[in-house]
Design a protein around this motif. Structure first.
Motif, mmCIF file in Angstrom:
data_model
loop_
_atom_site.group_PDB
_atom_site.id
_atom_site.type_symbol
_atom_site.label_atom_id
_atom_site.label_comp_id
_atom_site.label_asym_id
_atom_site.label_seq_id
_atom_site.Cartn_x
_atom_site.Cartn_y
_atom_site.Cartn_z
ATOM 1 N N HIS A 56 0.820 -1.293 0.072
ATOM 2 C CA HIS A 56 -0.015 0.099 -0.155
ATOM 3 C C HIS A 56 0.939 1.279 0.097
ATOM 4 O O HIS A 56 1.885 1.419 0.571
ATOM 5 C CB HIS A 56 -0.892 0.083 1.316
ATOM 6 C CG HIS A 56 -0.222 0.208 2.435
ATOM 7 N ND1 HIS A 56 0.161 -0.764 3.114
ATOM 8 C CD2 HIS A 56 0.087 1.254 3.367
ATOM 9 C CE1 HIS A 56 0.785 -0.512 4.314
ATOM 10 N NE2 HIS A 56 0.994 0.717 4.426
ATOM 11 N N ALA A 64 -0.043 6.678 -6.326
ATOM 12 C CA ALA A 64 -1.362 5.906 -6.100
ATOM 13 C C ALA A 64 -2.149 6.348 -7.211
ATOM 14 O O ALA A 64 -2.853 5.521 -7.629
ATOM 15 C CB ALA A 64 -1.951 6.366 -4.770
ATOM 16 N N ALA A 116 -7.975 -3.945 1.890
ATOM 17 C CA ALA A 116 -6.792 -3.068 2.309
ATOM 18 C C ALA A 116 -6.660 -3.261 3.687
ATOM 19 O O ALA A 116 -5.485 -3.592 4.110
ATOM 20 C CB ALA A 116 -7.190 -1.525 1.849
ATOM 21 N N ILE A 151 -4.972 5.138 2.490
ATOM 22 C CA ILE A 151 -4.157 4.568 1.698
ATOM 23 C C ILE A 151 -4.625 3.797 0.714
ATOM 24 O O ILE A 151 -6.131 3.811 0.411
ATOM 25 C CB ILE A 151 -3.358 3.392 2.723
ATOM 26 C CG1 ILE A 151 -4.542 2.333 3.112
ATOM 27 C CG2 ILE A 151 -2.740 4.022 3.850
ATOM 28 C CD1 ILE A 151 -3.958 0.910 3.582
ATOM 29 N N ALA A 153 -4.385 0.337 -1.280
ATOM 30 C CA ALA A 153 -3.463 -0.854 -0.999
ATOM 31 C C ALA A 153 -3.858 -1.405 -2.394
ATOM 32 O O ALA A 153 -5.027 -1.468 -3.152
ATOM 33 C CB ALA A 153 -4.293 -1.925 0.123
#
Length: 202
Positions: A56, A64, A116, A151, A153
């Protein structure tokens, strides 16, 4: 990566153990038109009979967002490494560097929130085993776990693996043994780790 035939490692069990033991990797891809690298822990897992990597990054990390447009990534795992002085040979030659490394190529698939959190549980469980008072994700408050919303993931479907074990395999037994001896005299943890790998390798 460039791997001379002497140093190519094709032992799959050895490679898997290496990734398990050296799981803090570097994830590289194209982000906003340039190369981007993030240092993160990655877990090697099995899914549907195939090996995958799971990890992640922060949602604030530009990498990301780039996963949506470019799913190809490279994960780099490094192990022990050490300088090798050519003064340790019985003939004139150039100095070099011995090291262990694995490159994993693959395609990223983004996890939803429940996946996640599950990946975080596995990651924490792995690294808490050495803690005197290990924590568990399941025991954290809902307030603390809200941070998991920050986050992204993912899993990486592995498309190729390249592994290099550069341990002076091109040297004869006499010089090979002398390199080990000289590495052990350094009292340097990296050098001694390479000496130990050399002992196992021949």
């Amino acid at each position: 990566m460039y791997i001379p035939k002497f140093y190519k490692n094709e032992n799959q069990e050895d490679i898997q153990n290496f990734i398990h033991q050296n799981g803090f990797g570097i994830l590289v891809n194209q982000t906003n038109g340039k190369l981007w690298a993030t240092h993160i822990p990655l877990l090697l897992e099995e899914k549907d009979g195939k090996q995958i990597l799971v990890g992640h990054v922060s949602k604030l990390n530009p990498q990301a967002e780039s996963f949506q447009d470019n799913d190809e990534v490279l994960a780099i795992f490094s192990g022990a490494h050490s300088y090798i002085s050519s003064s340790w040979y019985d003939h004139e030659n150039v100095p070099t560097w011995n090291y262990l490394a694995v490159h994993v190529y693959g395609k990223v698939a983004i996890y939803h929130h429940e996946q996640a959190v599950n990946s975080l549980k596995k990651l924490v469980d792995k690294y808490e085993t050495k803690s005197k008072n290990p924590i568990r994700i399941e025991d954290l408050s809902s307030k603390t776990m809200r941070e998991a919303r920050g986050i992204i993931a993912f899993e990486i479907e592995i498309t190729a693996i390249e592994a290099q074990k550069k341990l002076s395999q091109n040297r004869d037994d006499k010089n090979y043994k002398n390199i080990i001896s000289e590495l052990e005299k350094t009292n340097d943890t990296q050098a001694i780790a390479i000496a130990n790998e050399m002992k196992k390798n021949r």
